[in-house]
Design an enzyme around this catalytic site. Sequence first.
Site, PDB file in Angstrom:
ATOM      1  N   ARG A 126       0.666  -1.159   0.177  1.00 19.21           N
ATOM      2  CA  ARG A 126      -0.041  -0.153  -0.171  1.00 19.21           C
ATOM      3  C   ARG A 126       0.891   1.261  -0.041  1.00 19.21           C
ATOM      4  O   ARG A 126       0.628   2.230  -0.594  1.00 19.21           O
ATOM      5  CB  ARG A 126      -0.901   0.100   1.277  1.00 19.21           C
ATOM      6  N   SER A 171      -6.883   3.461   1.432  1.00 18.97           N
ATOM      7  CA  SER A 171      -6.375   3.208   2.450  1.00 18.97           C
ATOM      8  C   SER A 171      -6.534   1.627   2.399  1.00 18.97           C
ATOM      9  O   SER A 171      -6.417   0.777   1.432  1.00 18.97           O
ATOM     10  CB  SER A 171      -7.898   3.440   3.406  1.00 18.97           C
ATOM     11  N   HIS A 225     -25.271 -19.440  12.724  1.00 20.35           N
ATOM     12  CA  HIS A 225     -25.024 -20.809  12.872  1.00 20.35           C
ATOM     13  C   HIS A 225     -26.172 -21.691  12.328  1.00 20.35           C
ATOM     14  O   HIS A 225     -25.818 -22.921  12.075  1.00 20.35           O
ATOM     15  CB  HIS A 225     -24.582 -21.100  14.275  1.00 20.35           C
ATOM     16  N   ASP A 244     -21.664 -23.422   9.254  1.00 21.48           N
ATOM     17  CA  ASP A 244     -20.686 -24.046  10.556  1.00 21.48           C
ATOM     18  C   ASP A 244     -19.280 -23.384  10.529  1.00 21.48           C
ATOM     19  O   ASP A 244     -18.653 -22.747   9.819  1.00 21.48           O
ATOM     20  CB  ASP A 244     -20.846 -25.400  10.427  1.00 21.48           C
TER      21      ASP A 244
HETATM   22  N1  COA Z   1      -5.372   0.058  11.542  1.00 20.00           N
HETATM   23  C1  COA Z   1      -4.664   0.935  11.314  1.00 20.00           C
HETATM   24  N2  COA Z   1      -4.884   2.005  10.578  1.00 20.00           N
HETATM   25  C2  COA Z   1      -6.118   2.197   9.633  1.00 20.00           C
HETATM   26  C3  COA Z   1      -7.037   0.976  10.172  1.00 20.00           C
HETATM   27  C4  COA Z   1      -6.606  -0.182  11.021  1.00 20.00           C
HETATM   28  N3  COA Z   1      -7.673  -1.080  10.957  1.00 20.00           N
HETATM   29  N4  COA Z   1      -8.111   1.359   9.305  1.00 20.00           N
HETATM   30  C5  COA Z   1      -7.947   2.592   8.730  1.00 20.00           C
HETATM   31  N5  COA Z   1      -6.506   2.877   9.083  1.00 20.00           N
HETATM   32  C6  COA Z   1      -5.765   4.202   8.564  1.00 20.00           C
HETATM   33  C7  COA Z   1      -6.052   4.285   7.112  1.00 20.00           C
HETATM   34  O1  COA Z   1      -5.091   3.490   6.214  1.00 20.00           O
HETATM   35  C8  COA Z   1      -5.793   5.791   7.006  1.00 20.00           C
HETATM   36  O2  COA Z   1      -4.277   6.211   6.969  1.00 20.00           O
HETATM   37  P1  COA Z   1      -3.775   6.597   5.919  1.00 20.00           P
HETATM   38  O3  COA Z   1      -3.899   8.151   6.033  1.00 20.00           O
HETATM   39  O4  COA Z   1      -2.162   6.367   6.150  1.00 20.00           O
HETATM   40  O5  COA Z   1      -4.144   6.145   4.482  1.00 20.00           O
HETATM   41  C9  COA Z   1      -6.400   6.416   8.226  1.00 20.00           C
HETATM   42  O6  COA Z   1      -6.411   5.267   9.062  1.00 20.00           O
HETATM   43  C10 COA Z   1      -8.029   6.808   7.973  1.00 20.00           C
HETATM   44  O7  COA Z   1      -8.713   5.868   7.343  1.00 20.00           O
HETATM   45  P2  COA Z   1     -10.177   5.827   7.080  1.00 20.00           P
HETATM   46  O8  COA Z   1     -10.755   7.247   6.582  1.00 20.00           O
HETATM   47  O9  COA Z   1     -10.826   5.511   8.294  1.00 20.00           O
HETATM   48  O10 COA Z   1     -10.628   4.959   5.887  1.00 20.00           O
HETATM   49  P3  COA Z   1     -10.832   3.401   5.671  1.00 20.00           P
HETATM   50  O11 COA Z   1     -10.979   3.265   4.211  1.00 20.00           O
HETATM   51  O12 COA Z   1      -9.705   2.753   6.485  1.00 20.00           O
HETATM   52  O13 COA Z   1     -12.211   3.049   6.424  1.00 20.00           O
HETATM   53  C11 COA Z   1     -14.362   3.629   7.031  1.00 20.00           C
HETATM   54  C12 COA Z   1     -13.242   3.832   6.053  1.00 20.00           C
HETATM   55  C13 COA Z   1     -15.695   4.133   6.556  1.00 20.00           C
HETATM   56  C14 COA Z   1     -14.558   2.372   7.353  1.00 20.00           C
HETATM   57  C15 COA Z   1     -14.163   4.183   8.301  1.00 20.00           C
HETATM   58  O14 COA Z   1     -13.889   5.448   8.343  1.00 20.00           O
HETATM   59  C16 COA Z   1     -15.193   4.122   9.404  1.00 20.00           C
HETATM   60  O15 COA Z   1     -16.074   4.743   9.470  1.00 20.00           O
HETATM   61  N6  COA Z   1     -14.796   3.203  10.546  1.00 20.00           N
HETATM   62  C17 COA Z   1     -15.656   3.063  11.577  1.00 20.00           C
HETATM   63  C18 COA Z   1     -16.574   1.995  11.424  1.00 20.00           C
HETATM   64  C19 COA Z   1     -17.714   1.685  12.842  1.00 20.00           C
HETATM   65  O16 COA Z   1     -18.219   2.439  13.244  1.00 20.00           O
HETATM   66  N7  COA Z   1     -17.749   0.213  12.936  1.00 20.00           N
HETATM   67  C20 COA Z   1     -18.620  -0.095  14.084  1.00 20.00           C
HETATM   68  C21 COA Z   1     -19.662  -0.433  13.530  1.00 20.00           C
HETATM   69  S1  COA Z   1     -20.789  -1.252  14.904  1.00 20.00           S
END
Ligand code: COA
Length: 194
Positions: A29, A44, A164, A168
């Site tokens: 990436r 991302s 489930h 499985d």
């Molecule tokens: N671990 C480490 N870094 C992470 C990461 C992870 N799991 N996920 C994202 N990042 C990084 C990304 O690579 C990005 O870094 P960069 O600037 O170097 O590219 C930065 O964090 C911001 O990423 P983001 O804007 O969050 O984009 P994304 O494509 O990874 O995720 C969404 C998009 C929509 C999924 C996210 O913004 C979101 O809303 N997450 C929350 C989901 C949620 O609420 N879940 C609970 C539901 S019950």
Amino acid sequence: MVKTMTAALKIPHFGYCDEVDLTQLVLLRSELKGLAEARGVRLSYMPFFVKGSHNIGLAMDTPQGLLVPSVKNVQALSVFEIAAELNRLQALGSAGQLGPADLTGGTFTLSNVGSIGGTYAKPVILPPEVAIGALGKIQVLPRFNSCAELVKAHIMSVSWSADHRVIDGATMSRFSNLWCSYLEQPSSMVLDLK
Ligand code: COA
């Protein structure tokens, strides 16, 4: 949310967690991020996680609360096209403008809660889907490689929940192993592009 989650909790969920070594993906990436940015798309990790054969719903934290728009037919899209679609959905989500076309039709959901924090989760299935995955924060951790040497690895946990009644544990385990293997060796995805 109340109706959907009440219906969801009638499903007998089982959970399955594993960790995936994303060291090679982190490298890949970092090489592709600048190229995508030059073409106007923020790349991302999500587009790599999403690349399967489904309408992948993405749990999105928006000013209106949790919304789950989906990227349709990911099997027909390149990682770059998925990133562009995710950028579009994120922009609409932040502006409170996601419409029914984007918010319906998901067949499998990924929740990248790790973009906010945390390691493990117990995600709730979004009916009528039958499985969901929650992704933890990518952490740099010590691990042993195949030569028993201590190496610095980028580790992410994944927590799956499945219905489930129709899936499985062995099926989920085989699926999780395959999904992890693509991400641990991202060059293998190139073989099946589009
Ligand atoms: N671990 C480490 N870094 C992470 C990461 C992870 N799991 N996920 C994202 N990042 C990084 C990304 O690579 C990005 O870094 P960069 O600037 O170097 O590219 C930065 O964090 C911001 O990423 P983001 O804007 O969050 O984009 P994304 O494509 O990874 O995720 C969404 C998009 C929509 C999924 C996210 O913004 C979101 O809303 N997450 C929350 C989901 C949620 O609420 N879940 C609970 C539901 S019950």
